[in-house]
Scaffold this motif. Sequence first.
Motif, PDB file in Angstrom:
ATOM      1  N   ARG A  63       0.823  -1.212   0.000  1.00  0.00           N
ATOM      2  CA  ARG A  63       0.000   0.000   0.000  1.00  0.00           C
ATOM      3  C   ARG A  63       0.857   1.263   0.000  1.00  0.00           C
ATOM      4  O   ARG A  63       1.959   1.282   0.549  1.00  0.00           O
ATOM      5  CB  ARG A  63      -0.918   0.008   1.226  1.00  0.00           C
ATOM      6  CG  ARG A  63      -2.019  -1.040   1.164  1.00  0.00           C
ATOM      7  CD  ARG A  63      -2.840  -1.043   2.433  1.00  0.00           C
ATOM      8  NE  ARG A  63      -2.042  -1.491   3.562  1.00  0.00           N
ATOM      9  CZ  ARG A  63      -2.523  -1.636   4.790  1.00  0.00           C
ATOM     10  NH1 ARG A  63      -3.785  -1.338   5.049  1.00  0.00           N
ATOM     11  NH2 ARG A  63      -1.748  -2.056   5.769  1.00  0.00           N
ATOM     12  N   PHE A  64       0.341   2.306  -0.628  1.00  0.00           N
ATOM     13  CA  PHE A  64       1.008   3.608  -0.589  1.00  0.00           C
ATOM     14  C   PHE A  64      -0.050   4.700  -0.551  1.00  0.00           C
ATOM     15  O   PHE A  64      -1.225   4.461  -0.854  1.00  0.00           O
ATOM     16  CB  PHE A  64       1.949   3.795  -1.798  1.00  0.00           C
ATOM     17  CG  PHE A  64       1.264   3.741  -3.130  1.00  0.00           C
ATOM     18  CD1 PHE A  64       0.812   4.903  -3.750  1.00  0.00           C
ATOM     19  CD2 PHE A  64       1.062   2.529  -3.786  1.00  0.00           C
ATOM     20  CE1 PHE A  64       0.190   4.865  -4.989  1.00  0.00           C
ATOM     21  CE2 PHE A  64       0.446   2.469  -5.024  1.00  0.00           C
ATOM     22  CZ  PHE A  64       0.006   3.647  -5.627  1.00  0.00           C
ATOM     23  N   LYS A  65       0.349   5.873  -0.148  1.00  0.00           N
ATOM     24  CA  LYS A  65      -0.597   6.966   0.072  1.00  0.00           C
ATOM     25  C   LYS A  65      -0.696   7.898  -1.136  1.00  0.00           C
ATOM     26  O   LYS A  65       0.285   8.112  -1.859  1.00  0.00           O
ATOM     27  CB  LYS A  65      -0.205   7.773   1.310  1.00  0.00           C
ATOM     28  CG  LYS A  65      -0.411   7.041   2.624  1.00  0.00           C
ATOM     29  CD  LYS A  65      -0.130   7.969   3.803  1.00  0.00           C
ATOM     30  CE  LYS A  65      -0.418   7.271   5.134  1.00  0.00           C
ATOM     31  NZ  LYS A  65      -0.161   8.170   6.284  1.00  0.00           N
ATOM     32  N   LEU A  66      -1.887   8.435  -1.323  1.00  0.00           N
ATOM     33  CA  LEU A  66      -2.115   9.511  -2.279  1.00  0.00           C
ATOM     34  C   LEU A  66      -2.883  10.607  -1.561  1.00  0.00           C
ATOM     35  O   LEU A  66      -3.715  10.315  -0.693  1.00  0.00           O
ATOM     36  CB  LEU A  66      -2.931   9.017  -3.484  1.00  0.00           C
ATOM     37  CG  LEU A  66      -2.273   7.996  -4.408  1.00  0.00           C
ATOM     38  CD1 LEU A  66      -3.273   7.542  -5.465  1.00  0.00           C
ATOM     39  CD2 LEU A  66      -1.036   8.562  -5.079  1.00  0.00           C
ATOM     40  N   ASN A  67      -2.642  11.854  -1.933  1.00  0.00           N
ATOM     41  CA  ASN A  67      -3.379  12.916  -1.250  1.00  0.00           C
ATOM     42  C   ASN A  67      -4.819  12.985  -1.762  1.00  0.00           C
ATOM     43  O   ASN A  67      -5.149  12.517  -2.853  1.00  0.00           O
ATOM     44  CB  ASN A  67      -2.660  14.274  -1.374  1.00  0.00           C
ATOM     45  CG  ASN A  67      -2.561  14.749  -2.810  1.00  0.00           C
ATOM     46  OD1 ASN A  67      -3.558  14.836  -3.508  1.00  0.00           O
ATOM     47  ND2 ASN A  67      -1.349  15.079  -3.246  1.00  0.00           N
ATOM     48  N   LYS A  68      -5.684  13.556  -0.930  1.00  0.00           N
ATOM     49  CA  LYS A  68      -7.113  13.563  -1.227  1.00  0.00           C
ATOM     50  C   LYS A  68      -7.442  14.348  -2.496  1.00  0.00           C
ATOM     51  O   LYS A  68      -8.341  13.982  -3.240  1.00  0.00           O
ATOM     52  CB  LYS A  68      -7.883  14.146  -0.038  1.00  0.00           C
ATOM     53  CG  LYS A  68      -7.869  13.261   1.190  1.00  0.00           C
ATOM     54  CD  LYS A  68      -8.662  13.883   2.329  1.00  0.00           C
ATOM     55  CE  LYS A  68      -8.644  12.994   3.551  1.00  0.00           C
ATOM     56  NZ  LYS A  68      -9.385  13.600   4.694  1.00  0.00           N
ATOM     57  N   ALA A  69      -6.697  15.428  -2.737  1.00  0.00           N
ATOM     58  CA  ALA A  69      -6.965  16.250  -3.923  1.00  0.00           C
ATOM     59  C   ALA A  69      -6.733  15.439  -5.200  1.00  0.00           C
ATOM     60  O   ALA A  69      -7.502  15.533  -6.162  1.00  0.00           O
ATOM     61  CB  ALA A  69      -6.082  17.493  -3.916  1.00  0.00           C
ATOM     62  N   LEU A  70      -5.687  14.624  -5.208  1.00  0.00           N
ATOM     63  CA  LEU A  70      -5.400  13.823  -6.390  1.00  0.00           C
ATOM     64  C   LEU A  70      -6.471  12.742  -6.584  1.00  0.00           C
ATOM     65  O   LEU A  70      -6.892  12.465  -7.708  1.00  0.00           O
ATOM     66  CB  LEU A  70      -4.019  13.184  -6.274  1.00  0.00           C
ATOM     67  CG  LEU A  70      -3.520  12.455  -7.534  1.00  0.00           C
ATOM     68  CD1 LEU A  70      -2.034  12.673  -7.726  1.00  0.00           C
ATOM     69  CD2 LEU A  70      -3.831  10.968  -7.497  1.00  0.00           C
ATOM     70  N   LYS A  71      -6.928  12.146  -5.482  1.00  0.00           N
ATOM     71  CA  LYS A  71      -7.953  11.104  -5.581  1.00  0.00           C
ATOM     72  C   LYS A  71      -9.272  11.690  -6.098  1.00  0.00           C
ATOM     73  O   LYS A  71      -9.982  11.061  -6.885  1.00  0.00           O
ATOM     74  CB  LYS A  71      -8.157  10.444  -4.212  1.00  0.00           C
ATOM     75  CG  LYS A  71      -6.960   9.613  -3.773  1.00  0.00           C
ATOM     76  CD  LYS A  71      -7.055   9.217  -2.319  1.00  0.00           C
ATOM     77  CE  LYS A  71      -8.007   8.076  -2.108  1.00  0.00           C
ATOM     78  NZ  LYS A  71      -7.487   6.798  -2.637  1.00  0.00           N
ATOM     79  N   ARG A  72      -9.588  12.915  -5.663  1.00  0.00           N
ATOM     80  CA  ARG A  72     -10.796  13.577  -6.168  1.00  0.00           C
ATOM     81  C   ARG A  72     -10.643  13.894  -7.657  1.00  0.00           C
ATOM     82  O   ARG A  72     -11.580  13.730  -8.443  1.00  0.00           O
ATOM     83  CB  ARG A  72     -11.075  14.850  -5.369  1.00  0.00           C
ATOM     84  CG  ARG A  72     -11.634  14.591  -3.987  1.00  0.00           C
ATOM     85  CD  ARG A  72     -12.236  15.854  -3.403  1.00  0.00           C
ATOM     86  NE  ARG A  72     -11.222  16.861  -3.142  1.00  0.00           N
ATOM     87  CZ  ARG A  72     -10.598  17.010  -1.972  1.00  0.00           C
ATOM     88  NH1 ARG A  72     -10.893  16.208  -0.964  1.00  0.00           N
ATOM     89  NH2 ARG A  72      -9.692  17.944  -1.796  1.00  0.00           N
ATOM     90  N   LEU A  73      -9.454  14.353  -8.046  1.00  0.00           N
ATOM     91  CA  LEU A  73      -9.197  14.649  -9.459  1.00  0.00           C
ATOM     92  C   LEU A  73      -9.347  13.398 -10.312  1.00  0.00           C
ATOM     93  O   LEU A  73      -9.887  13.458 -11.428  1.00  0.00           O
ATOM     94  CB  LEU A  73      -7.783  15.232  -9.613  1.00  0.00           C
ATOM     95  CG  LEU A  73      -7.300  15.471 -11.045  1.00  0.00           C
ATOM     96  CD1 LEU A  73      -8.220  16.471 -11.769  1.00  0.00           C
ATOM     97  CD2 LEU A  73      -5.857  15.975 -11.060  1.00  0.00           C
ATOM     98  N   ALA A  74      -8.886  12.259  -9.800  1.00  0.00           N
ATOM     99  CA  ALA A  74      -8.996  11.004 -10.537  1.00  0.00           C
ATOM    100  C   ALA A  74     -10.465  10.650 -10.779  1.00  0.00           C
ATOM    101  O   ALA A  74     -10.855  10.290 -11.893  1.00  0.00           O
ATOM    102  CB  ALA A  74      -8.292   9.883  -9.780  1.00  0.00           C
TER     103      ALA A  74
END
Length: 209
Positions: A98-109
């Motif tokens: 597992r690795f982390k992504l910031n919330k803004a990037l996940k929303r953009l996706a």
Amino acid sequence: MELVVLNTSGKETGRKVTLDDAIFGIEPNQHAVYLEVKQYLAAQRQGTHKSKERSEITASTRKLKKQKGSGSARYGDIKSPTFKGGGRVFGPKPRDYRFKLNKALKRLAKKSVLSQKLKDNSIKVLEQFTFEAPKTKEFINLNNALGFEGKKSLYILPEANKNVYLSSRNLPKVKVLTYNEISSYDLVHAGEIVFLEGAIEKFQENLRK
């Protein structure tokens, strides 16, 4: 942008829902989608793979032959990686992928996938419905009425509905989730996306945060 609300027979109800252009009308960012799908798939990996290295093999430590004078290569003990049954060099060890992504990037996706799906006319809004009891046949009829026979479809609910979930559970190409369980992988994997009327605004509100 607006979408017509359909009934369970696949006909227009005359009502419309408004889609936020900041969510459904952006230029898709393919790299953001790639990263979130990669994160989702990485989290599914167990990471329990393991092979023994030389120090972990149970065997004799006797030196197989003298160091010099034999005319051939030097040998240590039978646990050497060059022998059958010996340890493996740099073998796999248990790890967390597992690795982390910031919330803004996940929303953009998610916005990127939704914008592309809307361009492809693969998003529909369905009026609120439920089943009195779990009935797979009723769900098949609903799915066929929307023209999804043989297609992968994702139904997004405003809240958990046990009867709807159980009715769809045995259908291999149908997935039912609530609006707050959605990942970009679910959206990408679905050929057709169906928002229930009560879920679309809640889902949009989540992506505005």
